[in-house]
Motif scaffolding. Structure first.
Motif, mmCIF file in Angstrom:
data_model
loop_
_atom_site.group_PDB
_atom_site.id
_atom_site.type_symbol
_atom_site.label_atom_id
_atom_site.label_comp_id
_atom_site.label_asym_id
_atom_site.label_seq_id
_atom_site.Cartn_x
_atom_site.Cartn_y
_atom_site.Cartn_z
ATOM 1 N N PHE A 36 30.115 -8.648 42.584
ATOM 2 C CA PHE A 36 31.022 -8.379 41.465
ATOM 3 C C PHE A 36 31.807 -7.091 41.728
ATOM 4 C CE2 PHE A 36 31.626 -6.515 37.121
ATOM 5 C CZ PHE A 36 32.636 -7.383 36.715
ATOM 6 N N ILE A 37 31.128 -6.073 42.216
ATOM 7 C CA ILE A 37 31.807 -4.807 42.539
ATOM 8 C C ILE A 37 32.852 -5.061 43.622
ATOM 9 C CG2 ILE A 37 31.481 -2.538 43.611
ATOM 10 C CD1 ILE A 37 28.785 -2.375 42.097
ATOM 11 N N GLY A 38 32.497 -5.880 44.628
ATOM 12 C CA GLY A 38 33.452 -6.219 45.679
ATOM 13 C C GLY A 38 34.675 -6.924 45.127
ATOM 14 N N ARG A 39 34.462 -7.834 44.157
ATOM 15 C CA ARG A 39 35.590 -8.534 43.549
ATOM 16 C C ARG A 39 36.479 -7.559 42.792
ATOM 17 N NH1 ARG A 39 37.816 -10.092 39.414
ATOM 18 N NH2 ARG A 39 36.240 -9.720 37.847
ATOM 19 N N LEU A 40 35.867 -6.630 42.055
ATOM 20 C CA LEU A 40 36.654 -5.635 41.321
ATOM 21 C C LEU A 40 37.434 -4.732 42.280
ATOM 22 C CD1 LEU A 40 34.105 -4.567 38.550
ATOM 23 C CD2 LEU A 40 36.124 -6.019 38.275
ATOM 24 N N MET A 41 36.843 -4.444 43.422
ATOM 25 C CA MET A 41 37.508 -3.588 44.411
ATOM 26 C C MET A 41 38.775 -4.247 44.952
ATOM 27 S SD MET A 41 35.921 -0.683 44.863
ATOM 28 C CE MET A 41 36.604 -0.166 46.420
ATOM 29 N N ARG A 42 38.817 -5.588 44.971
ATOM 30 C CA ARG A 42 40.005 -6.296 45.466
ATOM 31 C C ARG A 42 41.190 -6.123 44.537
ATOM 32 N NH1 ARG A 42 37.076 -11.873 46.878
ATOM 33 N NH2 ARG A 42 35.676 -10.987 45.387
ATOM 34 N N ASP A 43 40.924 -5.795 43.271
ATOM 35 C CA ASP A 43 41.996 -5.664 42.286
ATOM 36 C C ASP A 43 42.592 -4.263 42.228
ATOM 37 O OD1 ASP A 43 41.450 -8.299 41.661
ATOM 38 O OD2 ASP A 43 40.217 -7.808 39.912
ATOM 39 N N ILE A 44 42.036 -3.326 42.996
ATOM 40 C CA ILE A 44 42.558 -1.961 42.946
ATOM 41 C C ILE A 44 42.968 -1.514 44.354
ATOM 42 C CG2 ILE A 44 41.101 -1.352 40.980
ATOM 43 C CD1 ILE A 44 39.356 0.256 42.962
ATOM 44 N N ASP A 45 43.694 -0.407 44.409
ATOM 45 C CA ASP A 45 44.090 0.168 45.694
ATOM 46 C C ASP A 45 42.922 1.000 46.225
ATOM 47 O OD1 ASP A 45 45.387 1.210 47.881
ATOM 48 O OD2 ASP A 45 46.557 2.665 46.721
#
Length: 177
Positions: free
Chosen positions: A68-77
């Motif tokens: 989930f953290i990895g998925r959230l990281m894809r949405d930010i710079d």
């Protein structure tokens, strides 16, 4: 138009590698203290996910949360996070080197009486009387196998004296606030 599509095409392997790198970067965030996390300025959802990760004890849940953290990281710079983490690592290395220099100075002062003169020449703000007393008391402690109270006090005094000027000014500013 066909060349435009070729420019944007990325292999599945490359995409997976990027996602794994972002997830690993997110996992680095889980190892930081709460205060350090606040300094990064993460989006609230990601910060909350990192805090939740620390509370989880089940292996399966940890894996899901890391994904989930990895998925959230894809949405930010990720660039600002990478820059912050690399600066943090550099600061830690510089700080560790500074602490080693303090330790070496203490060892020299305890081993050689002439080292005090050289130390005072390098650090004019040093109080020779205080240092002499700490050195004498530390040597006595070591001879009598007593707890290292003065040994630690000498270290703290040397650390205070050897601190870079900018750190001393920042510390004084903090105390005045």
């Amino acid at each position: 138009m066909d060349t435009h599509q070729d420019d944007e095409w990325v292999s599945k392997t490359a995409k997976k590698k990027q996602m794994n790198e972002l997830q690993d970067l997110g996992m680095e965030l889980t190892r930081l203290s709460a205060d350090t996390l606040k300094k990064i300025g993460l989006p609230e959802e990601l910060a909350e996910a990192v805090r939740e990760y620390r509370k989880i004890t089940s292996n399966g849940a940890l894996k899901r949360q890391s994904q989930f953290i990895g998925r959230l990281m894809r949405d930010i710079d990720p660039a600002p996070i990478r820059a912050f983490l690399s600066a943090l690592k550099g600061e830690n290395q510089a700080h560790n080197a500074f602490l080693q220099r303090v330790e070496q100075a203490r060892s020299r002062l305890l081993a050689d009486d002439n080292a005090l003169t050289a130390f005072i020449a390098e650090h004019p703000a040093a109080d020779a009387g205080v240092l002499r007393t700490l050195i004498r008391n530390t040597r006595k402690e070591q001879e009598q196998a007593k707890p290292p109270k003065n040994f630690r006090a000498l270290y703290q005094e040397l650390k205070r004296l050897m601190q870079p000027e900018s750190a001393v000014e920042a510390e004084n500013d903090d105390q005045e606030s």
